[in-house]
Write a protein that holds these residues in place. Structure first.
Motif, PDB file in Angstrom:
ATOM      1  N   VAL A  73       3.308  23.008   7.113  1.00 24.47           N
ATOM      2  CA  VAL A  73       3.613  22.016   6.070  1.00 24.47           C
ATOM      3  C   VAL A  73       3.045  21.753   4.898  1.00 24.47           C
ATOM      4  N   PRO A  74       3.648  21.421   3.764  1.00 21.64           N
ATOM      5  CA  PRO A  74       2.926  21.318   2.638  1.00 21.64           C
ATOM      6  C   PRO A  74       2.002  20.124   2.462  1.00 21.64           C
ATOM      7  N   ALA A  75       0.810  20.184   1.877  1.00 25.93           N
ATOM      8  CA  ALA A  75      -0.118  19.242   1.891  1.00 25.93           C
ATOM      9  C   ALA A  75       0.379  17.973   0.914  1.00 25.93           C
ATOM     10  N   GLY A  76      -0.010  16.867   1.276  1.00 27.30           N
ATOM     11  CA  GLY A  76       0.483  15.673   0.473  1.00 27.30           C
ATOM     12  C   GLY A  76       1.853  15.108   0.879  1.00 27.30           C
ATOM     13  N   PHE A 150       3.433  10.687   9.958  1.00 23.63           N
ATOM     14  CA  PHE A 150       2.071  10.677   9.517  1.00 23.63           C
ATOM     15  C   PHE A 150       1.749  11.391   8.346  1.00 23.63           C
ATOM     16  N   ALA A 151       0.957  11.136   7.494  1.00 24.17           N
ATOM     17  CA  ALA A 151       0.648  11.660   6.244  1.00 24.17           C
ATOM     18  C   ALA A 151      -0.106  13.244   6.799  1.00 24.17           C
ATOM     19  N   ALA A 152       0.361  14.220   6.232  1.00 20.36           N
ATOM     20  CA  ALA A 152      -0.233  15.617   6.383  1.00 20.36           C
ATOM     21  C   ALA A 152      -1.762  15.537   5.799  1.00 20.36           C
ATOM     22  N   PRO A 153      -2.500  15.919   6.868  1.00 22.02           N
ATOM     23  CA  PRO A 153      -4.011  16.021   6.332  1.00 22.02           C
ATOM     24  C   PRO A 153      -4.434  17.077   5.163  1.00 22.02           C
ATOM     25  N   GLU A 154      -5.471  16.919   4.636  1.00 20.94           N
ATOM     26  CA  GLU A 154      -5.664  17.892   3.678  1.00 20.94           C
ATOM     27  C   GLU A 154      -5.498  19.441   3.890  1.00 20.94           C
ATOM     28  N   LYS A 155      -5.449  20.175   3.195  1.00 15.79           N
ATOM     29  CA  LYS A 155      -5.047  21.627   3.286  1.00 15.79           C
ATOM     30  C   LYS A 155      -6.149  22.055   4.343  1.00 15.79           C
ATOM     31  N   GLY A 156      -5.638  23.246   5.428  1.00 19.95           N
ATOM     32  CA  GLY A 156      -6.597  23.650   6.408  1.00 19.95           C
ATOM     33  C   GLY A 156      -5.483  24.027   7.632  1.00 19.95           C
ATOM     34  N   THR A 157      -6.379  24.543   8.455  1.00 18.54           N
ATOM     35  CA  THR A 157      -5.712  24.673   9.964  1.00 18.54           C
ATOM     36  C   THR A 157      -6.186  23.953  10.938  1.00 18.54           C
ATOM     37  N   VAL A 177      -1.663  23.344   6.976  1.00 15.65           N
ATOM     38  CA  VAL A 177      -1.185  22.454   5.574  1.00 15.65           C
ATOM     39  C   VAL A 177      -1.652  23.482   4.650  1.00 15.65           C
ATOM     40  N   GLU A 178      -0.623  23.590   3.833  1.00 12.69           N
ATOM     41  CA  GLU A 178      -0.693  24.589   2.787  1.00 12.69           C
ATOM     42  C   GLU A 178      -0.781  23.710   1.474  1.00 12.69           C
TER      43      GLU A 178
END
Length: 178
Positions: A73-76, A150-157, A177-178
């Motif tokens: 999923v995209p960040a933010g 829910f809100a995608a968390p910060e970029k990462g796996t 999260v990209e």
């Protein structure tokens, strides 16, 4: 010759499991919006995006498998994840949920605590483990579905699992999260 027989038996078993895991009925059940959770399988999710929300569909079956092992999923973005238990077995014997863990959570330790502290018949994520969770669904029985946002968390796996007793070893994946 022995290896050929073993491979044949494995191939037949895989076909039988695949044909037994399909179910076309679904009951819609809603879970309250919560934090991260996802389930792994062999495919990557192709989320759809509608008005700033990324829609993710994830299936879990009686053979203790998610249909995706990776979700991107995209960040933010806001994420709307729907978990479908496409099997037929009851929640008490083959319940499934989606639990998105915070980055750095020890998956094995989390799963062990969930087994120790989870209570039948629902086997929901124990309250003591919620600080390690971004989002999760309730535990579902065969034919049920639940949707969380829910809100995608910060970029990462991040890791996602099914926390039903004994399932995390096979039912896990990466939430990217990209």
């Amino acid at each position: 010759m022995k290896k050929v027989k073993q491979l044949s038996v494995l191939a037949i078993a895989a076909l039988v499991m695949a044909s037994c895991s399909k179910n076309t009925t679904e009951e819609q059940t809603t879970a309250a919006p919560q934090t991260e959770t996802t389930a792994p399988t062999e495919q990557t999710a192709a989320p759809a995006e509608t008005q700033g929300t990324v829609d993710v569909e994830l299936n879990a079956e009686d053979a203790m498998k998610f249909d995706k092992t990776e979700i991107k999923v995209p960040a933010g973005k806001q994420v709307r994840l729907t978990l479908h238990h496409v099997g037929t077995l009851a929640k008490t014997s083959m319940g499934h949920n989606f639990v998105l863990l915070k980055m750095g959570t020890d998956v094995a330790a989390f799963a062990a605590k969930a087994v120790q502290e989870g209570k039948a018949p629902d086997f929901e994520v124990p309250e003591s483990l919620l600080p390690e969770v971004i989002a999760h669904t309730k535990t579902l029985g065969g034919g049920e579905s639940a949707t969380i946002e829910f809100a995608a968390p910060e970029k990462g796996t991040y890791d996602f699992i099914c926390s039903f007793p004994g399932h995390a070893a096979q039912m896990h994946g990466k939430f990217i999260v990209e």
